[in-house]
Design an enzyme around this catalytic site. Structure first.
Site, PDB file in Angstrom:
ATOM      1  CG  ASP A  13      70.996 -11.452  22.949  1.00 52.68           C
ATOM      2  OD1 ASP A  13      70.958 -12.615  22.547  1.00 52.68           O
ATOM      3  OD2 ASP A  13      70.206 -10.567  22.572  1.00 52.68           O
ATOM      4  CG  HIS A  41      72.052 -20.060  23.818  1.00 55.98           C
ATOM      5  ND1 HIS A  41      71.700 -19.183  24.796  1.00 55.98           N
ATOM      6  CD2 HIS A  41      70.965 -20.821  23.587  1.00 55.98           C
ATOM      7  CE1 HIS A  41      70.454 -19.411  25.147  1.00 55.98           C
ATOM      8  NE2 HIS A  41      69.981 -20.395  24.430  1.00 55.98           N
TER       9      HIS A  41
HETATM   10  P1  IMP Z   1      60.001 -13.529  18.989  1.00 55.57           P
HETATM   11  O1  IMP Z   1      60.471 -14.251  20.203  1.00 55.57           O
HETATM   12  O2  IMP Z   1      60.716 -13.933  17.745  1.00 55.57           O
HETATM   13  O3  IMP Z   1      58.526 -13.553  18.858  1.00 55.57           O
HETATM   14  O4  IMP Z   1      60.401 -11.986  19.186  1.00 55.57           O
HETATM   15  C1  IMP Z   1      59.785 -11.187  20.182  1.00 55.57           C
HETATM   16  C2  IMP Z   1      60.765 -10.174  20.749  1.00 55.57           C
HETATM   17  O5  IMP Z   1      61.730 -10.849  21.559  1.00 55.57           O
HETATM   18  C3  IMP Z   1      61.577  -9.431  19.705  1.00 55.57           C
HETATM   19  O6  IMP Z   1      61.776  -8.116  20.170  1.00 55.57           O
HETATM   20  C4  IMP Z   1      62.881 -10.194  19.633  1.00 55.57           C
HETATM   21  O7  IMP Z   1      63.943  -9.429  19.162  1.00 55.57           O
HETATM   22  C5  IMP Z   1      63.055 -10.588  21.078  1.00 55.57           C
HETATM   23  N1  IMP Z   1      63.817 -11.834  21.310  1.00 55.57           N
HETATM   24  C6  IMP Z   1      63.373 -13.100  21.214  1.00 55.57           C
HETATM   25  N2  IMP Z   1      64.326 -13.986  21.542  1.00 55.57           N
HETATM   26  C7  IMP Z   1      65.401 -13.268  21.901  1.00 55.57           C
HETATM   27  C8  IMP Z   1      66.702 -13.621  22.387  1.00 55.57           C
HETATM   28  O8  IMP Z   1      67.039 -14.786  22.595  1.00 55.57           O
HETATM   29  N3  IMP Z   1      67.561 -12.582  22.627  1.00 55.57           N
HETATM   30  C9  IMP Z   1      67.190 -11.288  22.451  1.00 55.57           C
HETATM   31  N4  IMP Z   1      65.973 -10.918  22.018  1.00 55.57           N
HETATM   32  C10 IMP Z   1      65.089 -11.894  21.748  1.00 55.57           C
HETATM   33 MG    MG Z   2      71.052 -14.631  22.337  1.00 52.09          MG
END
Ligand code: IMP
Ligand code: MG
Length: 428
Positions: A13, A41
């Site tokens: 982000d 995004h």
């Molecule tokens: P997962 O990718 O859904 O397995 O989540 C694993 C960790 O990564 C969690 O803490 C999510 O909140 C974080 N996370 C995954 N993708 C993003 C992203 O694009 N932006 C911010 N946090 C992310």
């Molecule tokens: Mg994002």
């Protein structure tokens, strides 16, 4: 034959979508090489918001868009995004790797329940099935996009998966599991709809590069969520580092020209685990509200705090950044004081310059800050009219802030972004 890459240097982000969109204007092709629809995004063009999760953000600029082999794809989500984008951009070109893995209903069912079952070791996942899909890939029982185009093979793979996961479903209390036949039919139908986009993207990308085209690698998430180098186990399940374009898209590293690291002017984190510079106070709340820090994917409030340069320096170590894009500088305008963390102090280990592997050690790290003066809100109004003067047009306090980031990281700031719109970006 250049390949440029944009990666996030923090916890995601950072505003990559906007920088990718900006750079896409001079590229021929934009490629996603990691992650899935856990990413989010937002691109704003002429005041219109576009939110994408699996389509490359570069898709709005009408360039060739590639979803490469290193991603995991939820076909229903992808079809939805294709439909939305077609409304404003009817002939955008999309290519999907036949080697990319597919997120199946059982992955989504397992994701949240498993994360909850982990208790305090849960990452607070996006519950999109990302981890379980990558786990199947590594276990060599995954279903790939090419399988969606071959119903017999798909049926066999899904039946096997459901059979061996039955015990896990029972253990986790998951009851509503669709039948193998239901999943096969549904996913074969998705395959049918996507078939026209499916190709050997490795050949496509390498041919483009050989022909002299410019390819832009759009990294998803942020470095500290990387499966190898991130804050394990509070991270995601893919490799986020720039070098993953080789594995995740099949582009040899010799093609890499520039690697731009996006840095949000402060820190945010959505999910669990230590965040040393987190501000659990009115300043944190102000950053959240002013910065619109609510997840694009899950709408969860993001944890906010001061800029942590340990994250950025650690990212540079791994990514070999050639330039930085510092974003959301407008959010810090008008504050009495801005702080930047330069390193950590640990009660036993002393000074730390990178994030330690052990999360129990990380949890006890205290940020050491440098203070800066902020720029005023009025100083950045209509800045785009003055930015012909480049760096000198920026408020002096902002110049000082940016110079400090450069001197600490050793990486030049190439882009400065001070608002959500495409126009509020200057290239130094
Ligand atoms: P997962 O990718 O859904 O397995 O989540 C694993 C960790 O990564 C969690 O803490 C999510 O909140 C974080 N996370 C995954 N993708 C993003 C992203 O694009 N932006 C911010 N946090 C992310
Ligand atoms: Mg994002």
């Amino acid at each position: 034959m250049p390949l440029n890459i944009v990666v996030g240097t923090q916890w995601g982000d950072e505003g990559k979508g906007k920088i990718v969109d900006y750079l896409a204007s001079s590229a021929d092709c934009v490629v996603r090489f990691n992650g899935g629809n856990n990413a989010g995004h937002t691109v704003v063009i002429n005041g219109q918001k576009h939110a994408f999760h699996i389509l490359p953000s570069g898709a709005v600029s009408g360039k060739k868009s590639v979803i490469a082999n290193g991603t995991v794809i939820d076909p229903a989500v992808l079809l939805g995004e294709i439909k939305t984008l077609r409304e404003t951009n009817p002939d955008f070109e999309l290519y999907i790797s036949d080697r990319a893995h597919v997120i199946l209903p059982y992955h989504k069912l397992m994701d949240g329940v498993m994360d909850d079952a982990k208790g305090k070791l849960g990452a607070g996942t996006t519950r999109r099935g990302i981890g379980p899909a990558y786990a199947d890939k590594m276990n060599r029982i995954g279903v790939r996009i090419c399988d969606l185009l071959d119903e017999e093979s798909l049926r066999e793979k899904i039946a096997f998966n459901l059979k061996i996961k039955r015990k896990v479903f029972q253990e986790l209390g998951i009851k509503e599991v669709p039948s193998a036949e239901q999943v096969t039919r549904e996913y074969a139908a998705y395959g049918h709809e996507l078939a026209g986009h499916v190709t050997e993207t490795v050949i496509l990308l390498n041919d483009l590069l050989k022909a002299g085209a410019t390819v832009l690698g759009e990294g998803a998430h942020g470095m500290h969520l990387d499966i190898d180098h991130g804050i394990y186990p509070f991270n995601t399940s893919s490799n986020i580092v720039a070098g993953n374009v080789n594995c995740g898209a099949g582009i040899p590293v010799k093609n890499v020209n520039r690697i731009i690291g996006t840095v949000k002017a402060y820190t945010t984190r959505v999910g669990t685990g230590p965040v040393p510079t987190e501000l659990d106070n009115e300043i944190g709340q102000l950053l959240r509200e002013k910065g619109g820090e609510y997840g694009t994917t899950t709408h969860r409030p993001r944890r906010c705090g001061w800029l942590d340069l340990v994250l950025v320096k650690h990212s540079n170590l791994l990514n070999g950044l050639t330039g930085l894009a510092v974003t959301k500088l407008d959010v810090l305008a008008g504050l009495d004081e801005i702080k930047v963390c330069t390193h950590y102090e640990h009660p036993e280990k002393g000074r730390l310059e990178i994030i330690p592997a052990d999360m129990r050690v990380f949890a006890r790290c205290r940020p050491v800050y440098r203070s800066f003066e902020s720029w005023s809100v009025s100083a950045i109004e209509n800045l785009e009219e003055k930015t012909g003067n480049g760096f000198q047009a920026l408020p002096v306090e902002m110049q000082e802030y940016l110079r400090f980031i450069e001197s600490e990281t050793g990486v030049p700031v190439e882009f400065v972004s001070y608002g959500a719109d495409r126009k509020a970006t200057i290239r130094l």
